[in-house]
Design an enzyme around this catalytic site. Structure first.
Site, short mmCIF file in Angstrom:
data_model
loop_
_atom_site.label_atom_id
_atom_site.label_comp_id
_atom_site.label_asym_id
_atom_site.label_seq_id
_atom_site.Cartn_x
_atom_site.Cartn_y
_atom_site.Cartn_z
N CYS B 54 0.86 -1.19 0.00
CA CYS B 54 0.00 0.00 0.00
C CYS B 54 0.90 1.24 0.00
CB CYS B 54 -0.91 0.00 1.23
SG CYS B 54 -1.89 1.51 1.40
N ASP B 61 -0.20 -6.00 -0.09
CA ASP B 61 -1.42 -6.35 -0.80
C ASP B 61 -1.15 -7.59 -1.64
OD1 ASP B 61 -3.16 -4.24 0.03
OD2 ASP B 61 -2.07 -2.86 -1.28
#
Ligand SMILES: [Ca+2]
Ligand SMILES: [Ca+2]
Ligand SMILES: [Ca+2]
Ligand SMILES: [Ca+2]
Ligand SMILES: [Ca+2]
Ligand SMILES: [Ca+2]
Ligand SMILES: [Ca+2]
Ligand SMILES: [Ca+2]
Ligand SMILES: [Ca+2]
Ligand SMILES: [Ca+2]
Ligand SMILES: [Ca+2]
Ligand SMILES: [Ca+2]
Ligand SMILES: [Ca+2]
Ligand SMILES: [Ca+2]
Ligand SMILES: [Ca+2]
Ligand SMILES: [Ca+2]
Lengths: 158, 158, 158, 158, 158, 158, 158, 158, 158, 158
Positions: B54, B61
């Site tokens: 992120c 992620d």
């Protein structure tokens, strides 16, 4: 039911001396006449038992091959198709090349109105590769359809 | 089977000194010539092992990246694609940005007739985000097709 | 609802200075008291976002980690478990070793009555590897149960 | 069919003044007599519409709650169970606490021979948490069965 | 992470001179030491890319091979297992024989506490055949467990 | 094949004057002799077309009823079972009562060694209710088995 | 690989004069020697192409037949099993009778340590019927196991 | 990666003072600039944790909300979308109204080229209700596409 | 939220004197005004609890009815739709007739821009029958769309 | 409900002297009048119980036959369709021929506006064959639609 004349050229089906070739052998493919030329129709083959070799490392690859075609004068005999598929067993080529070669061999054998071939190869290095090639006979409406069909295999995968 | 000449430029496949870069490295991508330029065909990659960070919080992620393209003169070599995907490991960007960047890097490498890239990201805060970007080469029929394909990924999800 | 006293020791949940460590960090794990010691119960965690590195080649590996445990005096706080899982990101170890290490770290943290850890790793070279390790507290009936549970993960996979 | 006497105590079913409480309200639970005490049997409820709040951050959580019980003298009326479940809407508690509380409230209401409660909570931070609690009436064979049943929910998840 | 000493004997992983044998070659199997001998644990391999030949007709057969074992002093190295599996490519044997041979070769290599091998073969003539063989080390509790496990594979198929 | 004598008592099968009763009619059930009394075996019926009425509101309820039994001297004829199931169409009862009644009627008809009946009712108010009742003939080993089978239906639901 | 001596008695496999009988013909079944008598193992057959007739109305019935057995001295040859299954094509019998007959014929042929046969018949009148029969050789531990296995097929159906 | 300037306006992501509003609050929605305006692309959100109230009875309703849009100048920030969705928690409206309101609020926030919103509501009284609304920016080709897209959600449900 | 005026005509929702009619009763259908006439949108109902009778034999039939419509001025109230569906309980008609009647009754009630109705009936005699009827308001573009939609239900079934 | 006049010609439904022919018998097909000629609609039949013989080897083949048609003046009666399907039981023909014959017989019986027939045959030799044929009445818009529908069956298979 088909008469014997209508089965002429079908030599492998029910034959017990089957030879399983393991090097690329397009000559094993056999065809028989289409008895329904008055209406276009689609014939689908699912071949989950395809294996070939990586052309650079020699490692075996595995795939499910899917074939769809609209016949013109001929149909491919399914046992001969099986033997043709098995003949890739010791053949080395990239996934993209195998799928294009299968399509071109069937075009040569059948001169179909339309054909498409898809390969669902098992993953290597965490990535799966699925080539899809197709062909519409020049001068028919299937020539244009072939272009729109390029996206069909993508959309039926979930 | 491909000759050595036809494999020129393929340096990573079967090479045992593989370096796994973890910062964004588009330069690792490699290509090789398309041997079937006479018929348009589709090539699909499924990459379920994508991870990035992120850009604001640094939290990892995870996504499955799906790529479909119609080659022109070149094909992307799949091991180099794997290394390119792995190079996002320590890269921070929004999901929408990652997908657009991957698409643009492949357009630059391959100059394909058509390409689309989809990211199926794991949920955060009870919501999943799936970006989908595509491209059709200007001046070909795929420029218009790209616009209609924007809805394709939606409809194949259940 | 839990009083503030009952949440003592829970420092990461709702905290906005979260640090995402990427080297093996068992010290990030946090626990809080079990308010239901009168009845044994099972707590399950599904962690589909695990990634580590191959200890020999450095290639990233991906897995879904499944954890089941019967608490004694403590429960593991789920955000700290997330950070612990993320800390394997740049850690290199065999799949079998990762699963055993996770189990042993949680035994040390929680001293649970029972715990089992399973890793569903993505395939490499056409083969998937799923390790399963477990532990029953010595002197309890769970010591014997642990042995019969070795087969449980096999049988729930289809 | 049940006589009116056999439905005594069932006040909510078919009643159009239903009040939907949104703070924890175990008092809404209603029971009615078991007409088949001669044979032990199992009653299962699937409640996919459960929501509560995180006790520390206030963020809403969502779960599917599964309840299985062997009645003794009483059955829980299903509309009252629905209202009880809805009453967690503004209640803040950890997942592990919610599941234990539901189980204990039903034990208090029904004094069943056996009961188990499972919560399948939606993921937070990439991790899902599923608590499972159970109870066998002391002095019956279900007391021992409860211990072996702790592993049942794990094994039916794929 | 494993030290170099702990990786001694692992010669194939990361090696770029890989030879893909296609006749039965149990000698390619490699092992490495188990670092967690203090707790019994289960290791599972899923091998969906197995192919062999019919011993009477020579027709290629395809299967998914599943292996589960509890190690004692050694673990099998997964790349060597892949090469071993590939070596059945030109080997002709009945399905029941292949599965028993694989199990016996792994027993010889690893001397494990327990092992089971299952083959999910593709259908022939409208019938599918799935053999399942197992082994528990004599003198351990796994000798008796092996007998009850004979039914396990049946029950996890739907 | 069964002789006519062996089909005595089977009056509904192949009969074209079928009457579809819609109020509870246990008298329509028919049985025929078990020709394999030498080995215990299991007979399963899946009945996805069950409908009854709520005893308090009159609202139609829908369920899939599953029946498993081990016959002694008699088997239930399946067309008569269909008519019996249809006879609940205008019958009002709680889900728990319907399942117990079906089980008891079949015990009375067949005097089986073992029987179990499960109802998978469609959700009402966001909650699904699945009752499961069973019976083992007193004095046989199935009396004890019935108790352990109370949990079977739970565990095969996902 | 099997020697010719080890294939003695296998007359149908690879034979091109195959006769497809359509009246019940247990005499077509063939067996061959078990080469792994040292370890008990399980052999599974899935036969989704079974059809027979209703003994009273003559209507065709369709089923998937599942067979699991532990061999003693002999294995059933799979092509002969296919021909045996096809021989029920014009045979009329109740579903419960077909399944018991198949089991008894295989017991007679193989004298196995254990065998079970299950029929998944297509629905008639909105109801499906699935019989399950089994056998454990008297004097072995499989005699007792057979009784507990009566419930196995129920629990693997969803 | 985005610079700080490119993240201006993103105030909720990574912020630990998150307020979870439970009455309809469109003002919590935040947006940030689209860095890829040169190519149209699709952004999909899956929100399985939506709950609101029946406007007449007050009973809680539950739904999965699916959003697809083609951005113009702005993207919606996903954490703000989560908070917006949660703000329906104590809001009473018909399913058809909720879906139209969500779509209109996002049109107002983003002025997108295209947007569609679908609600998969849990069943009430044996019936499920799924509304689907969409919008194409007037004067673009998406105005016409919106009309054909009305049928898309129907066809992707099975 | 809807004002009381906007709910005028909605008499059944929340009413505790619900009458469940079991003979065809189109008069129970109720409607309320569409508050979003500015944008066309689709409303979907899934009704898995439909039952009627065979018009010739009286045997109960079961189906899942699926309805999709684009409202003009009115929406159908879902509880009234439930009661309308239940009113077919003792109505005898062919599957094809039921589906056409439902569609025509909703056209009469709502005068919608578009509507389609599909019936997924349970199999009889080994064959399933699924009728699909639709309607586009004359003079709108939906008149032509209706014709192309005739094939939609086919293609979403697998 | 249909009057007796509207059921004229329906002689097999509810008749108890049903004859199950096993040689190709198109004369058993029956039709009845379409009561909804004002709106075109689609009727679908799923027939998973089809079996025929290989025209060269005599081996039984099995398939699921799917039929979709838009009626003009007549509908096919479903019990007569069942008997027609059963009449292929001892008929030998290639898969492609069976599907074309079924389509032509229904065109002759019904003179429909549109019809399509698909056969999902069980695999032989590791390959599955699925033929798809269709027909649009000359002079209607369905003549052109038939050509585009040739690809429909491909895309709904996964
Ligand atoms: Ca595919
Ligand atoms: Ca994953
Ligand atoms: Ca997708
Ligand atoms: Ca698993
Ligand atoms: Ca949900
Ligand atoms: Ca579960
Ligand atoms: Ca495979
Ligand atoms: Ca198959
Ligand atoms: Ca299996
Ligand atoms: Ca149903
Ligand atoms: Ca069930
Ligand atoms: Ca079948
Ligand atoms: Ca089964
Ligand atoms: Ca959906
Ligand atoms: Ca459908
Ligand atoms: Ca299909």
């Amino acid at each position: 039911m088909r008469s014997e004349a209508e089965l002429e050229g079908v030599t492998l089906l029910g034959n017990n001396k089957t030879q399983y070739k393991t090097t690329y052998s397009p000559e094993v493919l056999e065809k028989f006449p289409n008895k329904h030329p008055g209406n276009d129709y689609m014939v689908t083959f699912n071949c989950p038992e395809f294996t070939s070799l990586c052309p650079k490392t020699g490692q075996p690859d595995f795939a499910e091959i899917k074939i769809n075609y609209i016949p013109d004068q001929y149909l491919v005999e399914s046992k001969s198709l099986k033997l043709y598929m098995f003949s890739f067993r010791n053949h080395g080529d990239f996934h993209e090349d195998c799928v294009n070669i299968i399509m071109k061999d069937l075009v040569k054998l059948l001169n179909p109105k339309y054909i498409e071939v898809e390969g669902i190869f098992m993953p290597r290095g965490g990535i799966s590769l699925y080539p899809f090639a197709n062909y519409g006979k020049p001068g028919t409406e299937f020539e244009a359809i072939a272009k729109t069909r390029l996206f069909a295999a993508i959309d039926r995968r979930k």
